[in-house]
Design a protein around this motif. Sequence first.
Motif, PDB file in Angstrom:
ATOM      1  N   ASP A 144       9.651  -1.021  36.495  1.00  0.00           N
ATOM      2  CA  ASP A 144       9.295  -2.317  37.123  1.00  0.00           C
ATOM      3  C   ASP A 144       8.443  -3.261  36.582  1.00  0.00           C
ATOM      4  O   ASP A 144       8.007  -4.029  37.090  1.00  0.00           O
ATOM      5  CB  ASP A 144       9.003  -2.016  38.499  1.00  0.00           C
ATOM      6  CG  ASP A 144      10.235  -1.333  39.373  1.00  0.00           C
ATOM      7  OD1 ASP A 144      11.343  -1.377  39.099  1.00  0.00           O
ATOM      8  OD2 ASP A 144       9.773  -0.324  40.112  1.00  0.00           O
ATOM      9  N   ASP A 145       8.048  -2.766  35.274  1.00  0.00           N
ATOM     10  CA  ASP A 145       7.113  -3.809  34.342  1.00  0.00           C
ATOM     11  C   ASP A 145       8.004  -4.250  33.282  1.00  0.00           C
ATOM     12  O   ASP A 145       8.857  -3.899  33.182  1.00  0.00           O
ATOM     13  CB  ASP A 145       5.922  -2.852  34.238  1.00  0.00           C
ATOM     14  CG  ASP A 145       4.457  -3.471  33.990  1.00  0.00           C
ATOM     15  OD1 ASP A 145       4.708  -4.800  33.437  1.00  0.00           O
ATOM     16  OD2 ASP A 145       3.487  -3.113  34.123  1.00  0.00           O
ATOM     17  N   HIS A 235      14.518   2.659  45.398  1.00  0.00           N
ATOM     18  CA  HIS A 235      14.299   1.534  44.837  1.00  0.00           C
ATOM     19  C   HIS A 235      15.535   0.509  44.618  1.00  0.00           C
ATOM     20  O   HIS A 235      15.405  -0.725  44.589  1.00  0.00           O
ATOM     21  CB  HIS A 235      13.564   1.395  43.383  1.00  0.00           C
ATOM     22  CG  HIS A 235      12.120   2.043  43.628  1.00  0.00           C
ATOM     23  ND1 HIS A 235      11.113   1.570  44.576  1.00  0.00           N
ATOM     24  CD2 HIS A 235      11.798   3.419  43.228  1.00  0.00           C
ATOM     25  CE1 HIS A 235       9.983   2.499  44.273  1.00  0.00           C
ATOM     26  NE2 HIS A 235      10.457   3.390  43.717  1.00  0.00           N
ATOM     27  N   ASP A 236      16.690   1.237  44.550  1.00  0.00           N
ATOM     28  CA  ASP A 236      17.913   0.420  44.236  1.00  0.00           C
ATOM     29  C   ASP A 236      19.050   1.025  45.031  1.00  0.00           C
ATOM     30  O   ASP A 236      20.218   1.706  44.402  1.00  0.00           O
ATOM     31  CB  ASP A 236      18.080   0.433  42.983  1.00  0.00           C
ATOM     32  CG  ASP A 236      19.436  -0.804  42.626  1.00  0.00           C
ATOM     33  OD1 ASP A 236      19.615  -1.539  43.428  1.00  0.00           O
ATOM     34  OD2 ASP A 236      19.854  -0.559  41.390  1.00  0.00           O
ATOM     35  N   ARG A 241      21.145  -3.179  40.530  1.00  0.00           N
ATOM     36  CA  ARG A 241      20.349  -3.163  39.231  1.00  0.00           C
ATOM     37  C   ARG A 241      20.652  -1.964  38.287  1.00  0.00           C
ATOM     38  O   ARG A 241      20.122  -2.018  37.314  1.00  0.00           O
ATOM     39  CB  ARG A 241      18.896  -3.226  39.595  1.00  0.00           C
ATOM     40  CG  ARG A 241      18.303  -4.351  40.574  1.00  0.00           C
ATOM     41  CD  ARG A 241      16.955  -3.893  40.776  1.00  0.00           C
ATOM     42  NE  ARG A 241      16.026  -3.548  39.540  1.00  0.00           N
ATOM     43  CZ  ARG A 241      15.024  -2.766  39.186  1.00  0.00           C
ATOM     44  NH1 ARG A 241      14.672  -2.202  40.391  1.00  0.00           N
ATOM     45  NH2 ARG A 241      14.399  -2.830  38.060  1.00  0.00           N
TER      46      ARG A 241
END
Length: 319
Positions: A144-145, A235-236, A241
Amino acid sequence: MPLLDMPLAELRKYEGRNPRPDDFDAYWERALEEMRGTETQLELVESDFQVPFADCYDLYFTGVRGARIHAKYVRPKHVSGPHPAIVQFHGYTLNSGDWTDKLSYASLGFTVVAMDCRGQGGLSEDTGGVKGTTHRGHIVRGLDDHPDNMLFRHIFLDTAQLAGIVMELPEVDPDRVGAMGGSQGGGLTFACAALEPRIKRVAPTVPFLCDYQRVWEMDLAKDSYEELSLYFRRHDPEHLREEEIFRKLGYVDVQHLTSRIRGEVLMGVGLMDNICPPSTQFAAFNKITAPKSLAVYPDFGHEILPGVADKTVQFMLGL
């Protein structure tokens, strides 16, 4: 014979599933430039563990982003003049192991240096916010970065930086250095030899960190790869994504690095490996253009492969 994955003839042709980012080469050249600009600050501390035929030290250096990286360093006493060296890498979440694990190579006249991966079970730091250990979750750490902040990027660079340090040790012949390891250590062996192409002998066994999308599609994102599944679930969950995530993981997918290897390779693989599926390992092996050979074990999984340790010793004696 029973099949967990593809037949061996197909494995020998398989080229991988996980996408390779378009800027992959630029990504790693930028990473290596950061590594070369890092002040090593090498420190050697004599260990409490000693044996008559070798000197044992704790070796520390500063890796990218300021982490202090630890390795066990064993130097034989009975060899005069520059001699070969082995760099060793360990399995996921573990550490560099006992000193005694290194003594067989030291008795044969090799300097041995075994690295603790940052943030795992040894003494190397993870500087991602706090010092100390994170233990697991390293594959998805940084997704996520910006890709330059992915944790395995830093760990791959640590392997190459350590190999360079070993090549500069006064007793070591820099043209006679090998790398070895199993599971995560096998993946890191590939990464080390790719990012430090002066490595002459490369001996990975059942390598981890290869072809993440293939692992997920085989429903084997569990055990050591469980964090891939957990990342999607947390997260998804709709996989909106999915393409982006696997493409980003491609930066730290060992299969995309192995074409850079120049040293000779000996890889051990078990065809019933349900932790690191054989196809993922072959995706990395098949991209190697340097001299290479396989030790194939049809009935073995992600475990110690009988005879591989002996084959590896004989292989490394060619340094």
